[in-house]
Design a protein around this motif. Structure first.
Motif, PDB file in Angstrom:
ATOM      1  N   GLY A 109      52.261  51.420  56.592  1.00 48.92           N
ATOM      2  CA  GLY A 109      52.702  52.318  57.648  1.00 48.92           C
ATOM      3  C   GLY A 109      52.750  53.783  57.281  1.00 48.92           C
ATOM      4  N   SER A 110      52.361  54.137  56.073  1.00 50.23           N
ATOM      5  CA  SER A 110      52.414  55.537  55.651  1.00 50.23           C
ATOM      6  C   SER A 110      51.106  56.248  55.974  1.00 50.23           C
ATOM      7  N   ARG A 111      51.090  57.559  55.777  1.00 49.92           N
ATOM      8  CA  ARG A 111      49.869  58.323  56.013  1.00 49.92           C
ATOM      9  C   ARG A 111      48.792  57.994  54.988  1.00 49.92           C
ATOM     10  N   SER A 112      49.183  57.380  53.893  1.00 50.50           N
ATOM     11  CA  SER A 112      48.226  57.035  52.840  1.00 50.50           C
ATOM     12  C   SER A 112      47.591  55.662  53.042  1.00 50.50           C
ATOM     13  N   ALA A 113      48.066  54.909  54.037  1.00 52.37           N
ATOM     14  CA  ALA A 113      47.604  53.529  54.211  1.00 52.37           C
ATOM     15  C   ALA A 113      46.094  53.450  54.460  1.00 52.37           C
ATOM     16  N   PHE A 114      45.607  54.318  55.345  1.00 51.49           N
ATOM     17  CA  PHE A 114      44.184  54.284  55.681  1.00 51.49           C
ATOM     18  C   PHE A 114      43.326  54.590  54.458  1.00 51.49           C
ATOM     19  N   ALA A 115      43.737  55.621  53.705  1.00 48.09           N
ATOM     20  CA  ALA A 115      42.994  55.980  52.496  1.00 48.09           C
ATOM     21  C   ALA A 115      43.017  54.840  51.484  1.00 48.09           C
ATOM     22  N   GLY A 116      44.141  54.134  51.408  1.00 47.36           N
ATOM     23  CA  GLY A 116      44.239  53.007  50.491  1.00 47.36           C
ATOM     24  C   GLY A 116      43.239  51.904  50.810  1.00 47.36           C
ATOM     25  N   ILE A 117      43.073  51.633  52.103  1.00 51.26           N
ATOM     26  CA  ILE A 117      42.103  50.601  52.514  1.00 51.26           C
ATOM     27  C   ILE A 117      40.683  51.085  52.271  1.00 51.26           C
ATOM     28  N   GLN A 118      40.421  52.374  52.492  1.00 54.24           N
ATOM     29  CA  GLN A 118      39.098  52.918  52.186  1.00 54.24           C
ATOM     30  C   GLN A 118      38.772  52.738  50.700  1.00 54.24           C
ATOM     31  N   LEU A 119      39.735  53.042  49.858  1.00 53.29           N
ATOM     32  CA  LEU A 119      39.538  52.872  48.420  1.00 53.29           C
ATOM     33  C   LEU A 119      39.275  51.410  48.084  1.00 53.29           C
ATOM     34  N   ALA A 120      40.002  50.511  48.720  1.00 56.78           N
ATOM     35  CA  ALA A 120      39.819  49.083  48.462  1.00 56.78           C
ATOM     36  C   ALA A 120      38.406  48.632  48.817  1.00 56.78           C
ATOM     37  N   HIS A 121      37.873  49.168  49.923  1.00 59.41           N
ATOM     38  CA  HIS A 121      36.490  48.829  50.294  1.00 59.41           C
ATOM     39  C   HIS A 121      35.511  49.307  49.221  1.00 59.41           C
ATOM     40  N   ALA A 122      35.738  50.508  48.694  1.00 57.78           N
ATOM     41  CA  ALA A 122      34.861  51.023  47.645  1.00 57.78           C
ATOM     42  C   ALA A 122      34.941  50.166  46.394  1.00 57.78           C
ATOM     43  N   VAL A 123      36.146  49.779  46.015  1.00 52.35           N
ATOM     44  CA  VAL A 123      36.325  48.923  44.832  1.00 52.35           C
ATOM     45  C   VAL A 123      35.636  47.579  45.043  1.00 52.35           C
ATOM     46  N   ALA A 124      35.772  47.016  46.231  1.00 58.83           N
ATOM     47  CA  ALA A 124      35.138  45.722  46.527  1.00 58.83           C
ATOM     48  C   ALA A 124      33.624  45.820  46.441  1.00 58.83           C
ATOM     49  N   ALA A 125      33.047  46.931  46.963  1.00 60.49           N
ATOM     50  CA  ALA A 125      31.593  47.088  46.963  1.00 60.49           C
ATOM     51  C   ALA A 125      31.035  47.251  45.560  1.00 60.49           C
ATOM     52  N   VAL A 126      31.798  47.921  44.684  1.00 64.21           N
ATOM     53  CA  VAL A 126      31.292  48.211  43.344  1.00 64.21           C
ATOM     54  C   VAL A 126      31.598  47.092  42.352  1.00 64.21           C
ATOM     55  N   SER A 127      32.810  46.537  42.424  1.00 63.37           N
ATOM     56  CA  SER A 127      33.253  45.613  41.375  1.00 63.37           C
ATOM     57  C   SER A 127      32.941  44.149  41.644  1.00 63.37           C
ATOM     58  N   HIS A 128      32.859  43.774  42.931  1.00 65.51           N
ATOM     59  CA  HIS A 128      32.631  42.374  43.315  1.00 65.51           C
ATOM     60  C   HIS A 128      33.694  41.444  42.730  1.00 65.51           C
ATOM     61  N   THR A 129      34.895  41.966  42.494  1.00 69.20           N
ATOM     62  CA  THR A 129      35.984  41.141  41.972  1.00 69.20           C
ATOM     63  C   THR A 129      36.753  40.507  43.120  1.00 69.20           C
ATOM     64  N   ARG A 130      37.602  39.527  42.779  1.00 69.42           N
ATOM     65  CA  ARG A 130      38.390  38.825  43.781  1.00 69.42           C
ATOM     66  C   ARG A 130      39.782  38.548  43.224  1.00 69.42           C
ATOM     67  N   GLY A 131      40.684  38.123  44.102  1.00 69.32           N
ATOM     68  CA  GLY A 131      42.001  37.681  43.667  1.00 69.32           C
ATOM     69  C   GLY A 131      42.797  38.763  42.958  1.00 69.32           C
TER      70      GLY A 131
END
Length: 281
Positions: free
Chosen positions: A242-264
């Motif tokens: 619910g913070s102003r940083s929430a959207f940026a946090g999800i954007q970062l998560a997408h970048a990490v998912a695309a590059v690292s292919h990690t799970r869990g």
């Protein structure tokens, strides 16, 4: 109707060839799959109008506008078709527009002899008339394009115009981002950006070309891969629900998912570490 459509394809091919000579790119393809096989009712005719509009206005609009501006005296049929077809489409989408409805009814009368078609044969005649008028417009544009192809200055002008079209920018930036897009995806992003541009106000002193690049890049980046967990799990891990940083946090998560292919847990720990590393001191 398909006899008329075959002639339309011939003229489309001719226009596309001249465009390729002048700009290096062909005209976007015309797909039979999107055209109704038969037009026997108002619903069928509306569908036909909608699909023709997508081609005429959304896919070919940049080139049509250039050719009409450059060769105005040589394209009277195209100008007439453009004006009347816009009214026909408006009447279908906004039946309260009395002027557009009047143009549509007059067009019906010219096409099939009645201002209120009802019989399936009347709708079929209207469909053939629309395709024939579109073909006449494309024929005129193909002739104009052939004339332009013989002038170095006009060829260069069309090439420059095409290079700054939204579609061309979508293709270029997709290549920059390493994306291999199907024609349907290119068309989707082109329409998305063109719709934004209709309402978008560029900041003062903003470079128009750079701003178009930015809009296209943001549209293409919406194609992020799916996250390996739900968004709330990430927001809880980062403590930003619910913070102003929430959207940026999800954007970062997408970048990490695309590059690292990690799970869990490995994925969550990597997101958290990346998030911590970019926080201000």
């Amino acid at each position: 109707m398909w006899d008329e459509f075959e002639q339309l394809e011939v003229e489309h091919t001719r226009l596309s060839q001249h465009k390729r000579i002048c700009t290096g790119e062909p005209l976007e393809p015309l797909s039979r799959a999107e055209i109704p096989k038969t037009v026997l009712s108002l619903a069928d005719f509306r569908t036909l109008v909608s699909e023709v509009y997508k081609c005429w206005h959304e896919q070919w609009g940049q080139d049509v506008a250039f050719l009409l501006t450059t060769t105005r005296a040589a394209t009277p049929k195209t100008q007439d078709f453009k004006a009347r077809f816009q009214k026909i489409r408006t009447a279908h989408e906004h039946s309260t527009n009395a002027g557009a409805v009047r143009v549509l009814q007059n067009w019906y009368y010219e096409a099939c002899g009645t201002r209120t078609p009802q019989d399936p044969n009347e709708w079929a005649i209207c469909a053939r008339k629309l395709i024939l008028q579109l073909t006449n417009a494309i024929t005129e544009l193909a002739d104009a394009a052939m004339s332009i192809s013989q002038s170095e200055n006009q060829r260069n002008a069309w090439q420059q115009h095409s290079a700054t079209s939204v579609r061309a920018v979508v293709v270029r930036i997709a290549i920059d981002l390493g994306l291999s897009l199907r024609e349907s995806a290119i068309g989707y992003h082109t329409r998305q950006v063109e719709n934004q541009l209709r309402w978008y106000r560029s900041p003062k002193r903003q470079n128009a070309s750079a701003e178009l690049d930015s809009l296209v890049e943001r549209s293409l980046m919406s194609q992020s891969p799916a996250l390996p967990c739900d968004h709330m799990t990430i927001l809880r891990e980062l403590e930003v629900i619910g913070s102003r940083s929430a959207f940026a946090g999800i954007q970062l998560a997408h970048a990490v998912a695309a590059v690292s292919h990690t799970r869990g847990d490995a994925f969550l720990k990597l997101v958290a570490a990346s998030w911590a590393s970019i926080q201000p001191a």
